[in-house]
Enzyme design. Structure first.
Site, short mmCIF file in Angstrom:
data_model
loop_
_atom_site.label_atom_id
_atom_site.label_comp_id
_atom_site.label_asym_id
_atom_site.label_seq_id
_atom_site.Cartn_x
_atom_site.Cartn_y
_atom_site.Cartn_z
N CYS A 338 -2.19 3.02 -1.92
CA CYS A 338 -1.85 2.87 -3.34
C CYS A 338 -2.70 3.69 -4.30
O CYS A 338 -2.13 4.32 -5.20
CB CYS A 338 -1.76 1.41 -3.75
SG CYS A 338 -2.92 0.32 -2.97
N ARG A 367 -8.14 0.26 9.07
CA ARG A 367 -8.79 -0.98 8.65
C ARG A 367 -9.62 -1.51 9.81
O ARG A 367 -9.14 -1.55 10.93
CB ARG A 367 -7.74 -2.04 8.27
CG ARG A 367 -6.86 -1.59 7.13
CD ARG A 367 -5.76 -2.59 6.85
NE ARG A 367 -4.91 -2.07 5.77
CZ ARG A 367 -3.84 -2.69 5.30
NH1 ARG A 367 -3.49 -3.86 5.78
NH2 ARG A 367 -3.13 -2.16 4.33
N GLN A 385 2.01 3.37 7.67
CA GLN A 385 2.89 2.51 6.88
C GLN A 385 4.06 3.33 6.35
O GLN A 385 3.88 4.49 5.98
CB GLN A 385 2.14 1.93 5.68
CG GLN A 385 1.07 0.94 6.05
CD GLN A 385 0.38 0.40 4.81
OE1 GLN A 385 -0.06 1.16 3.96
NE2 GLN A 385 0.31 -0.90 4.70
N ASP A 387 5.20 3.35 3.46
CA ASP A 387 4.74 2.80 2.19
C ASP A 387 5.50 3.45 1.03
O ASP A 387 5.97 4.58 1.15
CB ASP A 387 3.24 3.11 2.04
CG ASP A 387 2.53 2.06 1.22
OD1 ASP A 387 3.22 1.18 0.65
OD2 ASP A 387 1.29 2.11 1.14
N HIS A 389 5.47 3.30 -3.57
CA HIS A 389 5.01 2.68 -4.81
C HIS A 389 6.00 3.01 -5.90
O HIS A 389 6.31 4.17 -6.14
CB HIS A 389 3.60 3.17 -5.13
CG HIS A 389 2.62 2.77 -4.07
ND1 HIS A 389 2.37 3.55 -2.96
CD2 HIS A 389 1.91 1.63 -3.90
CE1 HIS A 389 1.53 2.91 -2.16
NE2 HIS A 389 1.22 1.76 -2.70
N LYS A 469 3.27 -11.49 -3.87
CA LYS A 469 4.07 -10.68 -2.95
C LYS A 469 5.17 -11.47 -2.25
O LYS A 469 5.12 -12.70 -2.15
CB LYS A 469 3.16 -10.04 -1.90
CG LYS A 469 2.55 -11.02 -0.91
CD LYS A 469 1.71 -10.28 0.13
CE LYS A 469 1.01 -11.25 1.05
NZ LYS A 469 0.01 -10.61 1.89
N HIS A 515 4.37 -2.31 -4.89
CA HIS A 515 4.04 -1.78 -3.56
C HIS A 515 5.11 -2.32 -2.63
O HIS A 515 5.41 -3.51 -2.69
CB HIS A 515 2.72 -2.32 -3.03
CG HIS A 515 1.54 -2.16 -3.94
ND1 HIS A 515 0.39 -1.53 -3.54
CD2 HIS A 515 1.32 -2.57 -5.21
CE1 HIS A 515 -0.49 -1.57 -4.52
NE2 HIS A 515 0.04 -2.19 -5.54
#
Length: 641
Positions: A338, A367, A385, A387, A389, A469, A515
């Site tokens: 992000c 991570r 991911q 991902d 945004h 979320k 997100h």
RNA sequence: GCCGCAGUAACUCAGGGGUAGAGUAACUCAUUGGUAAUGAGUAAGCCGGCAGUUCGAAUCUGCCCUGUGGCACCA
């Protein structure tokens, strides 16, 4: 004359009975055989001991052993019997709690020396003995003082703690079976014999007292228990089935990926595995392109200061990998995409006319997951991911969230996941931003959910540190739930990182950021697919779609001709020209889960045909060479084509 | 991270204080066959790592690493 009360049976029939009569007496009034088979009653929809007196008008159902709702009692009784067995065999062991759970039960024990699986057969044998003793479960109500004194004298410190923590208005009940007793809310069946034989102790494990990692670790013994031995066997074979589908095992057999010591929690993707992985990315990329996303890529390492500004350093630095080079800077390897997305948004002036602005990124994040959490592809330390945004105005949250929900559900359908549950999580304890901002974000997301009309469950306190979320949980072919997609409303990070756009009124405003990830982790999703399909990937996802196996070496040229024809059609094909018998080749390629095996021999090469065998079937079908290419080329197309 | 269990040939696993075992795979040779294992032969291992005990350790002990079943964690 005794007082009468009215009870109502499940079929609607009513009956007047003497007040204070027990469920068992009631059952024996109906029939002797019923009384014999009854194990509990359901009083006003709550399961109770059958020996308890019924003192007021009520709806009553008498539960027999084969009743579905009795299963929980069997399991709970089994837990008590296990505890008795353990204390009989291992004096000095303290009992703590032992509930019924899905498929069985467990009991947590405190003992200096932990149990090992080799102790289980002995305990199991003792349990059968106790069950054979046919000890009655006897309920007693004790005063708090009596209960505390009793357990204190026995050295049962955990029970004492439990009793001390019970609310003062709560009745303290004890269940006795023979000479053994336990603090327990109940209910229980009539006697141990009703548990039957359909149980098995499964595994031992450590578990923290009261589920808190700052407490002592206890030894937990898990068991499974069923009403009938047939059900027990079914359950055990289901476990076997799940083991067969284990993606770690299949991944090795199918030559998709491996792990090794030097890179714990990081995947080595082999050519076939990477092909599968890329097929998923290509599919998702196409779906996102069509949904108006633009793809980006952001740095894997960025200076620590950026992560301090975003708030990640403060909340999650323990979980972040960091690195340094010759300069004095500390770089963090990104745990999320992000901040990078916000930095891209910040380039150039953005107007309200640019919103919603949809930035996607197949970003690889790292991570430092706790070592005990690592599990094949399902939980890794480095993952990709899908991902994205979405930068938008507050007014657009509802619409954009709705579009994301629709997209997710439609994508899951393409993989055969029709059963998807949605969980809504609100503000956690560890968070950034004012409560007023959280109020707004949570309200907007809720409104979006109302707009979709989709059902969801509420998960308090489980949100991300920057916003509430949604989590999308899908159910696989053998009924297991996997959390994959997520959608998070973020009114915090854009402001922290200084993202703005020019509003209709000419003033600078802070955008909202949504997100979202649909597969979630590509690694994990790949693992889920392997297990969901039991390795039998649909043709479009299969890294090798067709294996052409020759029967004799005379047909090598023809096999190569078939291969080239398939490859021209965009079908992933290989030939197996080895000097082996056809049965050997079929066996080997079936084991490695290749969806289509084509056998070619003299007959096929003369007639210009192919003999086709699909995975999971032992039948073969003969096609003309032209026909097979047309029939397969439609099937190898992904759902997006 | 915590508790338990495990790590032996490329793979699956047996063994276990005194020269390291099997099946499969690999390699060589023979075999050209019709839909889930053709036969024979050859080679292959610092028994996860580091210490200790011992005349001697793959085996026993301790520590570490990795995996694994749970627990805790999962932005």
């Amino acid at each position: 004359m005794s007082e009468k009360i009215t009870i109502t049976f499940p079929d609607g029939n009513k009956k007047e009975i003497d007040k204070g009569i027990s469920g068992l007496e009631l059952a024996s009034q109906i029939s002797k055989s019923l009384a014999k088979e009854s194990v509990a009653i359901k009083l006003n929809n709550q399961i109770k001991d059958i020996c308890l007196p019924i003192n007021s008008d009520a709806s009553v159902a008498i539960l027999k052993r084969d009743n579905e709702e009795t299963l929980e009692l069997i399991r709970h009784d089994c837990a008590h019997v296990m505890a008795e067995a353990v204390q009989e065999l291992y004096p000095g062991t303290q009992v703590t709690i032992g509930p019924a759970i899905e498929n069985g039960f467990y009991y947590d024990f405190a003992r200096n020396e932990p149990f090992t699986i080799s102790d289980l057969p002995k305990i199991e044998k003792k349990m059968h003995e106790i069950i054979q003793r046919n000890e009655s479960f006897i309920r007693e109500v004790w005063s708090k003082d009596k209960a505390i004194k009793y357990f204190k004298d026995k050295g049962e410190n955990y029970k004492v703690e439990l009793i001390n923590d019970l609310p003062s208005n709560e009745e303290i009940t004890i269940y006795k079976q023979g000479n053994w007793l336990d603090l327990c809310r109940g209910p229980h069946m009539v006697s141990t014999k009703q548990i039957g034989k359909a149980f098995k102790l499964m595994k031992v494990a450590g578990a923290y007292w009261r589920g808190d990692s700052s407490n002592t670790m206890l030894t937990r013994i898990y068991g499974t228990a069923w009403a009938t031995e047939k059900e027990l066997e079914q359950h055990l074979s289901q476990i076997e089935e799940a083991e067969k589908r284990d993606h770690r095992k299949l991944g090795k057999e199918m030559d998709l990926f491996h792990f090794q010591e030097e890179a714990p929690g990081a995947v080595f993707w082999h050519p076939k595995g990477w092909t599968l992985f890329q097929s998923l990315i290509n599919y998702m990329r196409s779906r996102q392109d069509k949904a108006g996303y633009v793809e980006t890529n952001t740095p894997d390492m960025m200076d620590k200061s950026l992560w301090e500004t975003s708030g990640h350093w403060d909340k999650f630095s323990d979980m972040m990998f960091r690195t340094e080079a010759k300069d004095d800077k500390i770089y963090a390897i990104k745990p999320m995409n992000c901040p990078g997305a916000v930095e891209i948004f910040k380039q150039g002036l953005k107007s309200y006319r640019d919103l919603p602005f949809l930035l996607s990124e197949f970003g690889k994040v790292h991570r430092y997951e706790p070592s005990g959490a690592l599990h094949g592809l399902m939980r890794v330390r480095a993952f990709t991911q899908d991902d994205a945004h979405i930068f938008c105005t507050e007014d657009q949250i509802t619409e954009e969230s709705k579009i994301v929900c629709d997209l997710i559900l439609s994508i899951y359908k393409d993989f055969g996941f029709e059963n998807v549950k949605i969980k809504f999580s609100d503000r956690p304890e560890k968070r950034v931003g004012d409560d007023a901002v959280w109020d707004k974000a949570e309200a907007a997301l809720k409104q979006a959910m109302e707009a979709t009309g989709l059902e969801y469950t509420f998960n308090p306190g489980e949100g991300a540190f920057y916003g509430p979320k949604l989590e999308f949980v899908l159910r696989d072919a053998i009924g297991r739930d996997w959390q994959c997609g997520t959608l998070q409303v973020d009114l915090n990070l854009p402001g922290r990182l200084g993202a703005t756009y020019i509003g209709e009124d000419g003033n600078k405003k802070t955008p909202v950021m949504l997100h979202r990830a649909l597969f979630g982790s590509l690694e994990r999703f790949t693992g889920i697919l392997i297990e969901h399909y039991a390795g039998h990937l649909p043709l479009w996802l299969s890294p090798l779609q067709v294996m052409i196996a020759t029967i004799t070496s005379d047909t090598n040229d023809y096999a190569l001709l078939v291969k080239n024809k398939l490859i021209k059609e965009g079908i992933k094909a290989e030939v197996d020209l080895r000097n082996e018998k056809i049965g050997y080749k079929i066996r080997e390629h079936s084991n490695s889960k290749i969806p289509v095996i084509i056998a070619v021999g003299k007959k096929e090469s003369q007639e210009k045909t192919v003999s086709v065998r699909r995975i999971g079937s032992t039948k073969t079908k003969t096609f003309k060479l032209d026909e097979i290419t047309t029939s397969l080329s439609s099937e190898v197309k992904s759902p997006i084509e």
